[in-house]
Design a protein around this motif. Sequence first.
Motif, PDB file in Angstrom:
ATOM      1  N   ASP A  84       4.700   5.674   1.927  1.00  0.00           N
ATOM      2  CA  ASP A  84       5.010   5.274   0.502  1.00  0.00           C
ATOM      3  C   ASP A  84       6.285   5.082   0.136  1.00  0.00           C
ATOM      4  O   ASP A  84       7.118   6.075   0.595  1.00  0.00           O
ATOM      5  CB  ASP A  84       4.573   6.575  -0.441  1.00  0.00           C
ATOM      6  N   SER A  85       6.691   4.031  -0.101  1.00  0.00           N
ATOM      7  CA  SER A  85       8.081   3.420  -0.399  1.00  0.00           C
ATOM      8  C   SER A  85       8.498   2.821  -1.764  1.00  0.00           C
ATOM      9  O   SER A  85       9.355   1.999  -1.558  1.00  0.00           O
ATOM     10  CB  SER A  85       8.470   2.797   0.860  1.00  0.00           C
ATOM     11  N   LEU A  86       7.609   3.322  -2.581  1.00  0.00           N
ATOM     12  CA  LEU A  86       7.813   2.446  -3.924  1.00  0.00           C
ATOM     13  C   LEU A  86       8.951   3.363  -4.806  1.00  0.00           C
ATOM     14  O   LEU A  86       8.955   4.626  -4.696  1.00  0.00           O
ATOM     15  CB  LEU A  86       6.625   2.189  -4.758  1.00  0.00           C
ATOM     16  N   TYR A  87       9.508   3.014  -5.786  1.00  0.00           N
ATOM     17  CA  TYR A  87      10.273   3.564  -6.753  1.00  0.00           C
ATOM     18  C   TYR A  87       9.406   4.244  -7.853  1.00  0.00           C
ATOM     19  O   TYR A  87       9.001   3.588  -8.747  1.00  0.00           O
ATOM     20  CB  TYR A  87      11.664   2.616  -7.383  1.00  0.00           C
ATOM     21  N   SER A  88       9.023   5.665  -7.529  1.00  0.00           N
ATOM     22  CA  SER A  88       8.007   6.020  -8.203  1.00  0.00           C
ATOM     23  C   SER A  88       8.552   6.072  -9.703  1.00  0.00           C
ATOM     24  O   SER A  88       7.522   6.298 -10.670  1.00  0.00           O
ATOM     25  CB  SER A  88       7.983   7.596  -7.770  1.00  0.00           C
ATOM     26  N   PHE A  89       9.830   6.105 -10.121  1.00  0.00           N
ATOM     27  CA  PHE A  89      10.200   6.277 -11.536  1.00  0.00           C
ATOM     28  C   PHE A  89       9.963   4.808 -12.451  1.00  0.00           C
ATOM     29  O   PHE A  89      10.020   4.932 -13.618  1.00  0.00           O
ATOM     30  CB  PHE A  89      11.715   6.621 -11.692  1.00  0.00           C
ATOM     31  N   GLN A  90       9.498   3.871 -11.647  1.00  0.00           N
ATOM     32  CA  GLN A  90       9.214   2.471 -12.225  1.00  0.00           C
ATOM     33  C   GLN A  90       7.844   2.342 -12.398  1.00  0.00           C
ATOM     34  O   GLN A  90       7.052   3.058 -12.156  1.00  0.00           O
ATOM     35  CB  GLN A  90       9.581   1.292 -11.410  1.00  0.00           C
ATOM     36  N   THR A  91       7.631   1.492 -13.639  1.00  0.00           N
ATOM     37  CA  THR A  91       6.308   1.305 -14.119  1.00  0.00           C
ATOM     38  C   THR A  91       5.910   0.036 -13.152  1.00  0.00           C
ATOM     39  O   THR A  91       6.637  -0.633 -12.443  1.00  0.00           O
ATOM     40  CB  THR A  91       5.848   1.091 -15.394  1.00  0.00           C
ATOM     41  N   VAL A  92       4.407  -0.261 -13.012  1.00  0.00           N
ATOM     42  CA  VAL A  92       3.977  -1.409 -12.269  1.00  0.00           C
ATOM     43  C   VAL A  92       4.799  -2.873 -12.709  1.00  0.00           C
ATOM     44  O   VAL A  92       5.256  -3.454 -11.926  1.00  0.00           O
ATOM     45  CB  VAL A  92       2.676  -1.660 -12.539  1.00  0.00           C
ATOM     46  N   GLU A  93       4.891  -2.576 -14.267  1.00  0.00           N
ATOM     47  CA  GLU A  93       5.684  -4.142 -14.701  1.00  0.00           C
ATOM     48  C   GLU A  93       7.163  -4.101 -14.325  1.00  0.00           C
ATOM     49  O   GLU A  93       7.666  -5.004 -13.991  1.00  0.00           O
ATOM     50  CB  GLU A  93       5.565  -3.793 -16.197  1.00  0.00           C
ATOM     51  N   GLU A  94       7.701  -2.918 -14.213  1.00  0.00           N
ATOM     52  CA  GLU A  94       9.179  -2.846 -13.734  1.00  0.00           C
ATOM     53  C   GLU A  94       9.127  -3.118 -12.314  1.00  0.00           C
ATOM     54  O   GLU A  94      10.490  -3.727 -12.001  1.00  0.00           O
ATOM     55  CB  GLU A  94       9.618  -1.321 -14.231  1.00  0.00           C
ATOM     56  N   ALA A  95       8.444  -2.670 -11.372  1.00  0.00           N
ATOM     57  CA  ALA A  95       8.660  -3.078 -10.212  1.00  0.00           C
ATOM     58  C   ALA A  95       8.377  -4.586 -10.050  1.00  0.00           C
ATOM     59  O   ALA A  95       9.111  -4.997  -9.085  1.00  0.00           O
ATOM     60  CB  ALA A  95       7.592  -2.177  -9.269  1.00  0.00           C
ATOM     61  N   HIS A  97       9.464  -6.744 -12.092  1.00  0.00           N
ATOM     62  CA  HIS A  97      10.603  -7.498 -12.664  1.00  0.00           C
ATOM     63  C   HIS A  97      11.818  -7.179 -11.552  1.00  0.00           C
ATOM     64  O   HIS A  97      12.531  -8.061 -11.269  1.00  0.00           O
ATOM     65  CB  HIS A  97      10.882  -6.756 -14.111  1.00  0.00           C
ATOM     66  N   PHE A  98      11.726  -6.008 -10.957  1.00  0.00           N
ATOM     67  CA  PHE A  98      12.697  -5.632  -9.970  1.00  0.00           C
ATOM     68  C   PHE A  98      12.921  -6.542  -8.792  1.00  0.00           C
ATOM     69  O   PHE A  98      13.696  -7.187  -8.545  1.00  0.00           O
ATOM     70  CB  PHE A  98      12.782  -4.142  -9.585  1.00  0.00           C
ATOM     71  N   PRO A 104      14.518 -13.780  -3.346  1.00  0.00           N
ATOM     72  CA  PRO A 104      14.204 -14.981  -3.738  1.00  0.00           C
ATOM     73  C   PRO A 104      12.787 -15.317  -3.374  1.00  0.00           C
ATOM     74  O   PRO A 104      11.952 -14.647  -2.837  1.00  0.00           O
ATOM     75  CB  PRO A 104      15.084 -15.792  -2.442  1.00  0.00           C
ATOM     76  N   TYR A 105      12.380 -16.374  -4.131  1.00  0.00           N
ATOM     77  CA  TYR A 105      10.937 -17.014  -4.100  1.00  0.00           C
ATOM     78  C   TYR A 105       9.951 -16.113  -4.607  1.00  0.00           C
ATOM     79  O   TYR A 105       8.810 -16.358  -4.507  1.00  0.00           O
ATOM     80  CB  TYR A 105      10.749 -17.146  -2.484  1.00  0.00           C
ATOM     81  N   PHE A 106      10.537 -14.870  -5.248  1.00  0.00           N
ATOM     82  CA  PHE A 106       9.348 -14.066  -5.776  1.00  0.00           C
ATOM     83  C   PHE A 106       8.391 -14.930  -6.751  1.00  0.00           C
ATOM     84  O   PHE A 106       9.313 -15.125  -7.661  1.00  0.00           O
ATOM     85  CB  PHE A 106       9.962 -12.707  -5.992  1.00  0.00           C
ATOM     86  N   SER A 107       7.179 -14.624  -6.829  1.00  0.00           N
ATOM     87  CA  SER A 107       6.327 -15.225  -7.927  1.00  0.00           C
ATOM     88  C   SER A 107       5.941 -14.194  -8.803  1.00  0.00           C
ATOM     89  O   SER A 107       4.961 -13.403  -8.535  1.00  0.00           O
ATOM     90  CB  SER A 107       5.381 -16.028  -7.369  1.00  0.00           C
ATOM     91  N   LYS A 108       6.457 -14.273 -10.004  1.00  0.00           N
ATOM     92  CA  LYS A 108       6.243 -13.327 -10.955  1.00  0.00           C
ATOM     93  C   LYS A 108       4.719 -13.250 -11.434  1.00  0.00           C
ATOM     94  O   LYS A 108       3.834 -12.512 -11.366  1.00  0.00           O
ATOM     95  CB  LYS A 108       6.929 -12.889 -12.192  1.00  0.00           C
TER      96      LYS A 108
ATOM     97  N   LEU B   6      19.454  -4.655 -10.114  1.00  0.00           N
ATOM     98  CA  LEU B   6      19.721  -3.218  -9.172  1.00  0.00           C
ATOM     99  C   LEU B   6      20.281  -2.199 -10.144  1.00  0.00           C
ATOM    100  O   LEU B   6      20.116  -1.209  -9.916  1.00  0.00           O
ATOM    101  CB  LEU B   6      20.939  -3.730  -8.038  1.00  0.00           C
ATOM    102  N   LEU B   7      21.361  -3.035 -11.034  1.00  0.00           N
ATOM    103  CA  LEU B   7      21.988  -2.143 -11.809  1.00  0.00           C
ATOM    104  C   LEU B   7      20.980  -1.239 -12.952  1.00  0.00           C
ATOM    105  O   LEU B   7      21.032   0.062 -13.023  1.00  0.00           O
ATOM    106  CB  LEU B   7      22.988  -2.780 -12.864  1.00  0.00           C
ATOM    107  N   LYS B   8      20.089  -1.880 -13.340  1.00  0.00           N
ATOM    108  CA  LYS B   8      19.016  -1.335 -13.999  1.00  0.00           C
ATOM    109  C   LYS B   8      18.161  -0.144 -13.280  1.00  0.00           C
ATOM    110  O   LYS B   8      17.934   0.696 -13.778  1.00  0.00           O
ATOM    111  CB  LYS B   8      17.976  -2.441 -14.497  1.00  0.00           C
TER     112      LYS B   8
END
Lengths: 233, 270
Positions: A84-95, A97-98, A104-108, B6-8
Amino acid sequence: MNNLILSLNDVSKRFINQDALSRVDLKLEQPGIVGLIGPNGSGKSTLLKLMAGLVQPSAGQVLLSDKKITRRSGNQIAFLAEIDSLYSFQTVEEAIHFYKGTTPYFSKEKAIEMADILKLDHKKKIKSLSKGNRARLKIVLTLARNAPILLMDEPLSGLDPLVREDILKMIVSYVDVEKQMVVLSTHEVAEVEPFLDYVIFLKDGKILLKDNVDSLREKRNTSLVESMKEVLA
Amino acid sequence: MSWTSLLKKEWKASSTMFGIGLLALLTIYLLIYFGMGHYSPFLLLLAFAAIFAHLLAVGLDLLGSLRKEWKENTVYIWMNLPLPGWQLLLSKLLITFIQFVVSLLITLVFTYIFINRAIDLFQQRVNGQEHAIAMETVRSTFIEMVPYFLLVIPFISVLLALGVAFIFLMSKVTRPFGGVIGAVLIGGFFYGYILLIHTNLFATMTHWGFIRNFAFPEQIMFQGGSETAIDVGQEILHPLYIGQIFFGVVVLFGMFVLLSWLLDRKVQVG
């Protein structure tokens, strides 16, 4: 653009008290799905981390089209960790966006589409997702990176059959087999056999066999599972 | 790609702890404020201790942030991001530094409030006039020292933070002795740095572009208990030059480049 070639030249990796990999020579070329198969402790994870530039070889060279691989190769190589290596404080949506903002090339759009298919709640915090949904999100984020090379360390490990089915479905549907190369480690050979183009059998840090899946079946006249049993016995 | 993402992320990862820390700090300062009236005006000394504790603040926060990546296995994401190492490190350092500055400013404001309260409290005492006068010197010295604090404490704090980060990253370069090697190297570097700043060579290199003199007493002695006393020492001048600031920035920059290189080329996830 020329196909990328991932090569390991006489690579060894030693941890404090043990050899994880010993004098490995390997050359993998895009595209295709490569199965890295071996028992626990055979060196699969170490091999994938070396390919991603996340660990350094004790000897030998790991190259991507003749250039030394470092962690900066992450623009061409996406790595999915077994743990398990996700940032647990993020929401799915925030992950999502992050990743959009940092790779690069990430397709939202692709990520949102996959998350919707897998019924992931976009507003939910990762720490409150079930283990299965965290695994689903990991695969969504990795596949949406659209990296030429995807390294997946045991993507099916420890998950219930429904989640495993979802993950395989995503890999089959969203990997561009004409352009991308996926290297996935597993010991669940039967499940992945239909999708594999190439296979590497690994044991005790050594490559025991590497071959095209079709030619292996022809030569041995058995299924991949049977070949694995014979080779790794 | 932009490193604002990253900052966020760094802000979000640390904001809860920062909020809790800030709340705890304000609670402690309020307790000191009321405690000064109930127990002793000299409780204000705790605020000076808090100012100097900030020397370690950036280092501890940066170390915490780096350790968390490894402890929570998010290092597999963090290090697989194709952004250059300097962006990964600078985002952590910047968020840590902003939080440090907020905390330091609050501490300096409260210290000023405590000094004024101590003057008031001494003035209310029958035999407190002498102390009140001495505290007024402390107040003017403190006001004189605020810009000095704002320059020197952040510099030392960031320098120590980069040193701590170097030791931590070295521990991820080679095991099991990477951390020890890092500690020895950084210890040697800091020792050499301290020796250097006391040499004529250093003075020659940095004493250009005079900015101003800071004048403050060599020492201020507080004595508590039944015979309270405040001794203010002789005033000495501390000149500040652009050359000193420039040299400090070059050192920080050099260390930062080294850390970025280590992260990109040598550091391992496990």
